[in-house]
Design an enzyme around this catalytic site. Structure first.
Site, PDB file in Angstrom:
ATOM      1  N   HIS A  88       1.044  -1.190   0.040  1.00  0.00           N
ATOM      2  CA  HIS A  88       0.111  -0.008  -0.002  1.00  0.00           C
ATOM      3  C   HIS A  88       0.713   1.248  -0.025  1.00  0.00           C
ATOM      4  O   HIS A  88       2.098   1.198   0.759  1.00  0.00           O
ATOM      5  CB  HIS A  88      -0.842  -0.131   1.164  1.00  0.00           C
ATOM      6  CG  HIS A  88      -1.967  -0.935   1.355  1.00  0.00           C
ATOM      7  ND1 HIS A  88      -2.972  -0.889   0.192  1.00  0.00           N
ATOM      8  CD2 HIS A  88      -2.440  -1.937   1.994  1.00  0.00           C
ATOM      9  CE1 HIS A  88      -3.800  -1.798   0.453  1.00  0.00           C
ATOM     10  NE2 HIS A  88      -3.481  -2.578   1.703  1.00  0.00           N
ATOM     11  N   CYS A  97      -0.036   2.176  -5.002  1.00  0.00           N
ATOM     12  CA  CYS A  97      -1.167   3.036  -5.385  1.00  0.00           C
ATOM     13  C   CYS A  97      -0.452   4.657  -5.422  1.00  0.00           C
ATOM     14  O   CYS A  97       0.153   4.450  -4.259  1.00  0.00           O
ATOM     15  CB  CYS A  97      -2.416   2.867  -4.618  1.00  0.00           C
ATOM     16  SG  CYS A  97      -3.424   1.398  -5.070  1.00  0.00           S
TER      17      CYS A  97
END
Length: 801
Positions: free
Chosen positions: A390, A439
């Site tokens: 992440h 991301c």
């Protein structure tokens, strides 16, 4: 040339290992050799066998090239055919080694000549030969050895009647030998002869080199042996040079350097001189493997695509830190990082990178791992940082999220990529590559804008983002494994000898041509790289040998596995324990019964009661297969042949081990005449394996802005073992600092606002068409995957990183 008819199996273990290392490279290695030998049907190997070759890099001392040679030996491959195939793929290093060190015949180029000389005059008999490097000479008079006659020249001064007779020289190398022609020394009576005649009448006033040094291809730890001999009057003197610099105290005709390192790689030559003359030997290249292909004696490569990796750019070393975070405590778990880190590890190792691969790190462990990574960097080193997990990006700043990040995290809970870049620049690296597979959506709960210090203008920075700003990165689901889209395309291009930015441009183009990624995920490249630097660039010795050796040792500390051992129980049962590394912080322990007494009907061994810290899933310990034990990437063949039943236990999160790893080995057995099961236990301690020695759970020293961090900075690391310090006894122990109890990198004057009502995780949406699409064929995540291997559809991409 009868040796060429012998089989590959006749080579010594040392020769096979050396050849194996030479074949462990990308451009001209074992894969190309496998294609070449496949022209003969008996040497056509299946995809599984070639995959097994690839997976050998996961073993502690694994070598795909060595494994392929074993397959060839099993099928009766001859040395002649092997040499033919090596020449076909133009592997000059392996051809030279096989020819020079294994198969080259001894050839006498200068035969001794019969002489008629007056009694009392000097006589010189000369014998010269070419062949293997370690040639030795022995002179005989008739059938008797001549005392002291163990050189190319035999000097009789003055010659006496007792020395009248036939002479012959034996030239040998190991078990091979040849004899020269007979030379007769006859005495004549002559009053005009002078006892003071020159030994070398043809060069009484000159100097010439009679034996040139030869190129060498060695491994670290070998002994370098070079020899240069000359004839001159007055006698010659010698001075050896390395890379055009004189070598201190190297003033003999023989140069011997025991226990060489990569710092000894380079061009050697010898200056021969006396009072009146000077001459130079040939320049010879000494390569310290694996991965060295700069032999000056080779032919110049043809102009073309391959020339891109043969430019002026080189690295003093190559170091990579790969982090994959999957099992988040407060956020959606991921699947791709494990397969992606494994994939990238295999490729980078073939490019001679020192790779540290870590899964599932918390905040402290990520900071400590980066600090240890920085200690491996130095002037001219290529540094590569890969992160899969992440992440988010705010105002041009990228942040990597650790697995223990709270539900509402800010930059203080994460690792700041731009800060890592600044610290890498302070190490004066030759190339800084960041591959961020995460991301890049904005974090609405973190409005702070941390300000890094001023970046230097180094023109050596490359950022490869798996996706563009404010977008997601996707992964491909496949059974128990998963690949990220970025890695699925990157692995096809990574081994090409192109500039790093060219490689990433091609990956971006590949992704753009793929229908399922178009409009959803696009690679973004940011770079100021001004030189033609490639991940395939060769490694050349740095100026500071101490720094290089220290770096090698520091990296090796984190990659030591316990040695395999056997336990003897009182009942007579013998149990073998073995160990293998899946990642730098994940280890597999396998156990098997080696011997049971005849009166024992059944027996098996189990491991239990492990030291606290690492993670062991007890439900999946002591399993009969690696897959059942939780290892999806290793295969049985990497550990043991399936001769006897064995049980596997997977230990992860070794970075959290605070003391030596110990466990109990319990055997359960039954006697033939008893129904009750008997238990017997032994406690085993295996020290601190792999990355646990670095104590990543401990805070590190606060970051300083000094750009001239010397070798003492390595000594300040809390992970530095006493055995390492012992290797550098001249450093003052009082200079070794203690670790700081807290980090100061992100203690800035600004505080991020608090949004208690919002969950601080970038929103990740799933398009309904992805879910409704048809299930795709399986994708195999292996380093040998072909360029055609991407038959997935976006229905397998619901999970973004």
């Amino acid at each position: 040339m009868e040796d060429k008819n012998l089989g590959v199996e006749t080579l010594s273990e040392a020769a096979l290992n050396r050849l194996g290392y030479m074949l462990d490279n990308l451009e001209c290695g074992w894969k190309q050799l496998a294609k070449a030998v496949a022209e003969q049907p008996q040497f056509c190997y299946s995809e599984k066998e070639l995959t097994d070759c690839s997976l050998k890099v996961l073993s502690p001392h694994g070598s795909p090239g060595r494994y392929l040679l074993a397959l060839l030996a099993d099928r009766g491959c001859t040395l002649a055919f092997l040499l033919q195939c090596l020449k076909k793929i133009e592997h000059r290093e392996a051809v030279g080694f096989l020819t020079t060190h294994v198969m080259e015949q001894i050839d006498i180029t200068l035969q001794p000549q019969s002489q008629r000389v007056p009694e009392g005059s000097p006589v010189v008999l000369s014998c010269r030969a070419v062949g293997p490097v370690d040639l030795t000479y022995q002179w005989f008079k008739g059938k008797d050895e001549v005392p002291g006659g163990n050189g190319p020249e035999l000097v009789l001064n003055p010659v006496s009647p007792a020395q009248h007779g036939p002479y012959i020289c034996r030239v040998s190398s190991g078990d091979k030998y040849v004899f020269s022609n007979w030379a007769h020394v006859r005495l004549v009576r002559s009053g005009g002869a002078s006892a003071g005649s020159s030994y070398f009448p043809s060069s009484a006033s000159g100097l010439y080199v009679t034996q040139q040094p030869r190129p060498q291809v060695l491994m670290e730890g070998d002994t370098l042996y070079l020899e240069c001999t000359a004839q001159a009057n007055p006698p010659p003197q010698f001075q050896w040079y390395l890379n055009k610099q004189p070598m201190p105290n190297c003033t003999r005709s023989i140069l011997k350097i025991p226990c060489i390192t990569t710092a000894d790689r380079g061009t050697y030559t010898c200056k021969v001189y006396n009072l009146y003359h000077e001459a130079w030997s040939d320049q010879v290249q000494v390569n310290i493997g694996p991965g060295s292909f700069s032999d000056a004696s080779w032919e110049a490569p043809k102009v073309g695509k391959h020339n891109l990796q043969m430019g002026d750019c080189c690295a003093t070393d190559k170091v990579a830190l790969l982090i994959g975070n999957m099992n988040y405590l407060h956020h959606r778990q991921l699947r791709a990082p494990m397969a992606d880190v494994h994939e990238l590890t295999n490729h980078l190792r073939q490019l001679d990178f020192k790779v540290v691969s870590l899964l599932d790190l918390n905040w402290q462990e990520m900071h400590s791992a980066v600090t240890e990574f920085l200690l491996l960097l130095d002037r001219g080193v290529y540094g590569l940082l890969y992160f899969a997990g992440h992440g988010y990006e705010n105002y041009g700043n990228s942040f990597m999220v650790p697995i223990d990040a709270p539900a509402s995290y800010t930059f203080k809970h994460c690792l700041w990529v731009q800060d890592v870049l600044q610290r890498m620049q302070e190490r004066q690296t030759g190339l800084n590559v960041f591959l961020l597979d995460m991301c890049r959506k904005r974090n609405p709960n973190d409005e702070s804008i941390p300000q890094p210090g001023p970046l230097r203008v180094t023109a050596n920075i490359v950022f490869g983002y798996a996706t563009c700003v404010d977008a997601e990165a996707f992964e491909v689901n496949k059974d128990d494994l998963s690949n990220g889209i970025f890695m699925s395309f990157l692995k096809k291009r990574l081994m090409e000898p192109e500039k790093v930015t060219v490689i990433l441009d091609k990956v971006a183009e590949d992704m753009g041509r793929c229908e399922i990624t178009r409009g959803r995920q696009a690679l973004e490249l940011r770079s100021n790289l001004s030189e033609r630097r490639a991940l395939t660039d060769s490694i050349q010795a740095p100026a500071c040998q101490v720094t290089a050796s220290t770096r090698n040792l520091q990296w090796a500390i984190a990659h030591v596995l316990p040695e395999s051992s056997c336990l003897q129980f009182e009942c007579g049962v013998r149990v073998q324990l073995g160990f293998a590394a899946e990642f730098s912080n994940i280890m597999i322990i396998y156990s098997r019964i080696l011997e049971t007494p005849k009166d024992i009907l059944s027996c098996f061994a189990q491991l239990s009661d492990f030291t606290e810290g690492p993670e062991i899933d007890l439900k999946h310990s002591n399993q009969e297969s690696l897959r059942e034990a939780g290892s999806l990437l290793l295969s049985m063949d990497d550990l043991l042949p399936l001769e006897q039943p064995q049980l596997f236990t997977r230990i992860s999160a070794l970075q959290r081990l605070k003391k030596e790893l110990s466990f109990t080995v319990c055997i359960h057995y039954k006697y033939t005449n008893l129904d009750e099961e008997v238990l017997e236990e032994q406690r085993v301690s295996v020290g601190k394996p792999l990355v646990s020695k670095l104590n990543l759970h401990e805070p590190r020293l606060s970051h300083t802005s000094s750009s001239d961090r010397q070798i003492s900075s390595i000594m300040e690391s809390s992970s530095f073992s006493e055995s390492f310090r012992a290797n550098l006894p001249n450093l003052n122990p009082s200079s070794i600092g203690s670790a700081s109890t807290s980090w100061s990198y992100y203690q800035g004057p600004m505080e991020s606002p608090t949004f208690s009502s919002l969950k601080n995780e970038p929103e990740e949406t799933i398009c309904p068409e992805f879910i409704e699409a048809e299930e795709p064929p399986a994708i195999k995540s292996l380093p040998s995957a072909s360029s055609q291997e991407l038959p997935f559809k976006f229905s397998n991409l619901p999970n973004s990183i």
